[in-house]
Design an enzyme around this catalytic site. Structure first.
Site, PDB file in Angstrom:
ATOM      1  N   ILE A   1     -46.024  20.340 -20.284  1.00  0.00           N
ATOM      2  CA  ILE A   1     -45.910  21.550 -19.485  1.00  0.00           C
ATOM      3  C   ILE A   1     -44.580  21.589 -18.748  1.00  0.00           C
ATOM      4  CG2 ILE A   1     -46.865  22.798 -17.511  1.00  0.00           C
ATOM      5  CD1 ILE A   1     -49.632  21.788 -18.359  1.00  0.00           C
TER       6      ILE A   1
ATOM      7  N   THR B   1     -50.660  18.269 -25.014  1.00  0.00           N
ATOM      8  CA  THR B   1     -49.626  17.375 -24.497  1.00  0.00           C
ATOM      9  C   THR B   1     -50.114  15.937 -24.648  1.00  0.00           C
ATOM     10  OG1 THR B   1     -50.554  17.304 -22.262  1.00  0.00           O
ATOM     11  CG2 THR B   1     -49.011  19.101 -22.745  1.00  0.00           C
ATOM     12  N   ASP B   2     -49.238  14.996 -24.326  1.00  0.00           N
ATOM     13  CA  ASP B   2     -49.639  13.585 -24.320  1.00  0.00           C
ATOM     14  C   ASP B   2     -50.762  13.341 -23.313  1.00  0.00           C
ATOM     15  OD1 ASP B   2     -47.713  13.078 -26.221  1.00  0.00           O
ATOM     16  OD2 ASP B   2     -46.248  12.266 -24.791  1.00  0.00           O
TER      17      ASP B   2
ATOM     18  N   VAL C   1     -54.278  21.468 -22.543  1.00  0.00           N
ATOM     19  CA  VAL C   1     -52.954  21.862 -23.029  1.00  0.00           C
ATOM     20  C   VAL C   1     -52.490  20.756 -23.982  1.00  0.00           C
ATOM     21  CG1 VAL C   1     -50.592  22.473 -22.403  1.00  0.00           C
ATOM     22  CG2 VAL C   1     -52.484  23.016 -20.844  1.00  0.00           C
TER      23      VAL C   1
ATOM     24  N   VAL D   1     -32.201  14.730 -13.246  1.00  0.00           N
ATOM     25  CA  VAL D   1     -32.317  13.892 -12.047  1.00  0.00           C
ATOM     26  C   VAL D   1     -33.587  13.064 -12.221  1.00  0.00           C
ATOM     27  CG1 VAL D   1     -32.556  13.808  -9.541  1.00  0.00           C
ATOM     28  CG2 VAL D   1     -31.114  15.565 -10.588  1.00  0.00           C
TER      29      VAL D   1
ATOM     30  N   SER E   1     -54.590  22.184 -12.391  1.00  0.00           N
ATOM     31  CA  SER E   1     -55.482  21.953 -13.519  1.00  0.00           C
ATOM     32  C   SER E   1     -56.743  22.728 -13.219  1.00  0.00           C
ATOM     33  CB  SER E   1     -55.839  20.463 -13.673  1.00  0.00           C
ATOM     34  OG  SER E   1     -56.919  20.277 -14.576  1.00  0.00           O
TER      35      SER E   1
ATOM     36  N   LYS F   1     -56.959  16.443  -7.996  1.00  0.00           N
ATOM     37  CA  LYS F   1     -56.528  17.795  -8.363  1.00  0.00           C
ATOM     38  C   LYS F   1     -57.174  18.839  -7.453  1.00  0.00           C
ATOM     39  CE  LYS F   1     -53.510  17.227 -11.638  1.00  0.00           C
ATOM     40  NZ  LYS F   1     -52.109  17.706 -11.495  1.00  0.00           N
TER      41      LYS F   1
ATOM     42  N   TYR G   1     -58.992  11.815 -11.106  1.00  0.00           N
ATOM     43  CA  TYR G   1     -58.213  12.999 -11.485  1.00  0.00           C
ATOM     44  C   TYR G   1     -58.815  14.259 -10.870  1.00  0.00           C
ATOM     45  CZ  TYR G   1     -55.887  16.445 -14.489  1.00  0.00           C
ATOM     46  OH  TYR G   1     -55.157  17.510 -14.953  1.00  0.00           O
TER      47      TYR G   1
END
Length: 254
Positions: free
Chosen positions: A19, A180-181, A178, A56, A132, A149, A145
């Site tokens: 994301i 993603t990893d 989503v 950065v 989330s 969240k 989690y």
């Protein structure tokens, strides 16, 4: 193009992939000047080079000052996107709970501490929190989690109600699965609950920009989450019973 974003100084944490990378790419495409942050320096550099941004790398809790300098002294938009998908129950170790709290909540608090004085003085600023759907609902098999969240959502909500009359805009992004990893790391619980309706990271970025244009706090890339959230609030026992059925289904597959 979203006029409010053109030439804005934008920081996206956890932007080495998923994301975060999708958000960084979209902000750059909309004409923003972007800082790409990630713990993985190589990933941050790769995304930054791809979109003409500034890398950065480092802990998201500590890079606000360096990112501000890289953008010439002003951050207009800060995307608190870095997160940790901590699984486990109430029995997860103290270190697991502490790290989840530090990354998913306190990194947002520390960023706000750094950003708000300048934003309040000038009367503008935008804080984007990647929360989330677990922050509105919950997630089976992932107590640290889910709880943290919820905390991230509560902090974004508090920022918005406290400072919106002083020009600070806040958006809370609350997707379900989503691709993603992080989704891969959710294991069998994610396979059951999240994978069937999983979306691409770019869809999350699209939802955020639609929300920016409409000046909306709550960003729901999965629109059906609104209905779940309404049931949770209006009929908590019904909602908990339905979630427990999912829990039992998951337990039967393990």
């Amino acid at each position: 193009m979203v006029e409010a974003i053109q030439d804005a100084g934008v920081v996206v944490t956890g932007a080495g992939g998923g994301i975060g990378a999708a958000l960084a790419r979209r902000f750059a495409a909309e004409g923003a000047r972007v800082v790409v942050n990630d713990l993985d320096a190589a990933k941050a550099k790769a995304v930054a080079e791809e979109i003409g941004a500034i890398a950065v790398p480092g802990d998201a809790s500590t890079i606000v000052a360096e990112a501000r300098d890289a953008l010439g002294g002003t951050i207009d938009v800060y995307c608190a996107n870095a997160g940790l998908p901590s699984a486990g129950s109430e029995s997860a170790g103290e270190k697991v709970w502490a790290l989840a709290w530090d990354v998913n909540v306190m990194a947002h608090v520390r960023a706000a501490q750094e950003l708000l004085p300048a934003w309040l003085e000038r009367g503008s600023g935008r804080f984007v929190s990647t929360v989330s759907a677990a922050g509105l609902l919950t997630m089976i098999g992932a107590a640290p989690y889910s709880v943290t969240k919820h905390g991230a959502y509560a902090f974004a909500e508090w920022l918005s109600l406290t400072y919106r009359h002083r020009g600070v805009k806040v958006h809370a992004i609350c997707p379900q699965g989503v691709r993603t990893d992080m989704l891969d790391a959710t294991g069998s619980a994610g396979d059951l609950v999240l994978q069937p309706t999983a979306i691409e990271p770019e869809t999350v970025a699209d939802a955020l920009f639609a929300g920016i244009e409409e000046d909306r706090f709550l960003i729901l890339p999965h629109p059906e989450v609104a209905g779940y959230y309404q049931v949770r609030a209006a009929e908590p026992d019904r909602w908990l019973t339905n979630m427990n059925h999912i829990q039992q289904k998951w337990e039967a597959t393990r």
